[in-house]
Write a protein that holds these residues in place. Sequence first.
Motif, PDB file in Angstrom:
ATOM      1  N   GLU A  40      44.414  67.731 188.421  1.00 17.11           N
ATOM      2  CA  GLU A  40      44.054  68.550 189.581  1.00 17.11           C
ATOM      3  C   GLU A  40      43.458  67.693 190.696  1.00 17.11           C
ATOM      4  OE1 GLU A  40      43.690  71.503 192.236  1.00 17.11           O
ATOM      5  OE2 GLU A  40      44.844  71.545 190.384  1.00 17.11           O
ATOM      6  N   GLN A  41      42.604  66.773 190.348  1.00 19.15           N
ATOM      7  CA  GLN A  41      42.028  65.894 191.359  1.00 19.15           C
ATOM      8  C   GLN A  41      43.111  65.033 192.002  1.00 19.15           C
ATOM      9  OE1 GLN A  41      38.824  63.791 189.416  1.00 19.15           O
ATOM     10  NE2 GLN A  41      37.371  65.432 189.817  1.00 19.15           N
TER      11      GLN A  41
ATOM     12  N   MET B   9      41.548  68.048 184.515  1.00 17.54           N
ATOM     13  CA  MET B   9      40.750  67.828 185.721  1.00 17.54           C
ATOM     14  C   MET B   9      41.295  66.657 186.526  1.00 17.54           C
ATOM     15  SD  MET B   9      36.762  68.429 184.856  1.00 17.54           S
ATOM     16  CE  MET B   9      36.537  68.743 183.115  1.00 17.54           C
ATOM     17  N   LEU B  10      41.696  65.597 185.834  1.00 12.87           N
ATOM     18  CA  LEU B  10      42.243  64.436 186.535  1.00 12.87           C
ATOM     19  C   LEU B  10      43.551  64.779 187.244  1.00 12.87           C
ATOM     20  CD1 LEU B  10      41.542  61.548 184.012  1.00 12.87           C
ATOM     21  CD2 LEU B  10      40.527  61.874 186.269  1.00 12.87           C
TER      22      LEU B  10
ATOM     23  N   GLN C 160      44.804  67.134 194.570  1.00 16.51           N
ATOM     24  CA  GLN C 160      43.951  67.286 195.755  1.00 16.51           C
ATOM     25  C   GLN C 160      43.942  66.012 196.592  1.00 16.51           C
ATOM     26  OE1 GLN C 160      40.097  68.570 194.397  1.00 16.51           O
ATOM     27  NE2 GLN C 160      40.839  70.574 193.755  1.00 16.51           N
ATOM     28  N   ILE C 161      43.889  64.873 195.949  1.00 14.38           N
ATOM     29  CA  ILE C 161      43.915  63.597 196.665  1.00 14.38           C
ATOM     30  C   ILE C 161      45.238  63.436 197.409  1.00 14.38           C
ATOM     31  CG2 ILE C 161      44.020  61.084 196.353  1.00 14.38           C
ATOM     32  CD1 ILE C 161      41.880  61.481 194.124  1.00 14.38           C
TER      33      ILE C 161
END
Length: 69
Positions: A30-31, A27-28, A34-35
């Motif tokens: 992927e985030q 998840m980190l 996105q960032i």
Amino acid sequence: MTDDDRLIALEIRLAHFERMAEDLSDMLVEQGRQIDLQAAQIKRLRERIVELAQGGERSPQDDQPPPHY
């Protein structure tokens, strides 16, 4: 509860925690992607705003009416 039962229970809990750590790591990542994408978009928007504020060239899209007309 025997020592073997306790050991098995601990191994099961450890496996669950390892899976949870892997999921959180994914998840980190992927985030982070996105960032990075959003930061690049913001940079392009800022550059476009500066360009427009300085009287830069207009895009052909600027002269087209919105799609709802």
